[in-house]
Design an enzyme around this catalytic site. Structure first.
Site, PDB file in Angstrom:
ATOM      1  N   ARG A 172       0.827  -1.211   0.000  1.00  0.00           N
ATOM      2  CA  ARG A 172       0.000   0.000   0.000  1.00  0.00           C
ATOM      3  C   ARG A 172       0.861   1.261   0.000  1.00  0.00           C
ATOM      4  NH1 ARG A 172      -2.175  -3.829  -1.197  1.00  0.00           N
ATOM      5  NH2 ARG A 172      -4.119  -4.722  -0.400  1.00  0.00           N
ATOM      6  N   SER A 211     -11.607  -2.163   2.434  1.00  0.00           N
ATOM      7  CA  SER A 211     -10.963  -2.515   3.692  1.00  0.00           C
ATOM      8  C   SER A 211     -10.463  -1.239   4.361  1.00  0.00           C
ATOM      9  CB  SER A 211      -9.794  -3.474   3.421  1.00  0.00           C
ATOM     10  OG  SER A 211      -9.175  -3.858   4.623  1.00  0.00           O
ATOM     11  N   GLU A 237      -6.300   2.520   6.167  1.00  0.00           N
ATOM     12  CA  GLU A 237      -5.911   2.457   4.760  1.00  0.00           C
ATOM     13  C   GLU A 237      -6.620   3.548   3.981  1.00  0.00           C
ATOM     14  OE1 GLU A 237      -6.659  -0.886   1.406  1.00  0.00           O
ATOM     15  OE2 GLU A 237      -5.421  -1.513   3.098  1.00  0.00           O
TER      16      GLU A 237
END
Length: 319
Positions: free
Chosen positions: A186, A236, A306
């Site tokens: 990420r 998510s 995230e």
């Protein structure tokens, strides 16, 4: 002062943008998959590199803040909205090229930043090119997927990415190789340079069209069974902590279904925090904080969001 600078930028951009491409005081809830967020002062949706460059130049000349978004699938905008100019790279900036053969037998595909990941995956499948099946169903744009090195089901963008073209805030173009992007979990170097992805090139191998489509259908079916894709969410919500799964930790704290206002922990997958349609960004942020504290108190693990959080808190109102 801000109002005058906004008016100056709007006056310049309406000469090169259509009325549909240029919106004032637009609720960001229209442009996020969470369906949350206060108003953006001015939102521009360029359909070309030239329009993007012009928007950046106009904002720079007026010293107006600029925020870049894609289709808002990994974005939480606070209830007070976003000041300055928001540039949205969406469907108008979403072309995908025909495959180009390479000397090693592989093929390259180039997509503009606003193309959805699903559109790129379908283009690959149509050409019987394999390697992107893992990404089918990722609810974002190619630009966003590159920016955060999106991944699913054992694959990541770094596995197929060849190069990226980006623009800096001065309107200059830069080309990054995969190695220069420093892609990790990420993460990409673009998070530090501030450059805007304008297009990305992937390299894929020839495959069997039926096999590719079968894998894509299986991945999307798994998403439908295990993820609350029928409710507004940002996917998510937390990054995967080392040695753990965020959803498992959250479920282990008994938080499935826990609610603050209109935001709740999904009953289907605890790693997803959802909006029931009545929630506010403040609800969602409070739920994030509660989940983080509960998981840390019980497991000693710090969950890192995230989701990208932007904008200002809503002003307090007198009772």
């Amino acid at each position: 002062m801000m109002a005058q600078r906004l008016e100056n930028v709007y006056r310049v951009l309406r000469e090169v943008f259509t009325p549909q491409q240029l919106e004032r005081s637009v609720p960001m809830s229209r442009y996020t998959t969470l369906r949350l967020g206060g108003p953006a002062d001015l939102l521009a949706s360029p359909a070309s590199v030239e329009q993007l460059s012009r928007a950046l130049k106009a904002a720079r000349e007026e010293e107006l803040p600029v925020t870049i978004i894609g289709n808002g699938s990994n974005l939480l905008v606070r209830d007070g909205g976003i000041r300055g100019l928001v540039i949205r790279l969406g469907e108008g900036f979403g072309a995908v090229t025909e495959p180009t053969p390479l000397p090693d037998g592989c093929f390259s595909l180039t997509a503009q930043a606003g193309a959805t990941v699903q559109k790129l995956c379908n283009a690959a499948a149509d050409a019987a090119l394999t390697g992107l099946e893992f990404a089918f169903g990722i609810p974002g744009t190619v630009g966003g997927a590159v920016y955060m090195n999106a991944g699913a089901y054992g694959g990541e963008m770094k596995d197929v990415l060849h190069s990226v073209t980006a623009m800096d805030m001065e309107g200059n173009t830069h080309v990054y190789t995969r190695e220069e992007l420093e892609l990790g979990y990420r993460h990409s170097a673009l998070m530090h340079t501030g450059h805007i992805v304008t297009s990305a090139t992937v390299v894929l191998r020839p495959g069997d069209s039926d096999t590719i489509r079968t894998a894509m259908r299986e991945f999307i079916q798994r998403r439908r069974q295990k993820q609350p894709i029928h409710l507004p969410s940002c996917g998510s919500t937390f990054k995967r902590p080392e040695g753990h799964f965020a959803g498992t930790l959250i479920e282990g704290c008994g938080l499935k279904g826990f609610r603050i206002g209109g935001a709740s922990v999904s009953q289907l997958h605890a790693g997803f925090l959802v909006n029931d349609g009545e929630g506010t960004a403040a609800d969602y942020l409070a739920l994030i904080a509660h989940v983080q504290k509960t998981v840390f108190d019980k497991h000693g693990v710090r969950l890192e969001p995230e989701v990208r959080i932007l904008g200002e808190e809503a002003p307090l109102t007198a009772l």
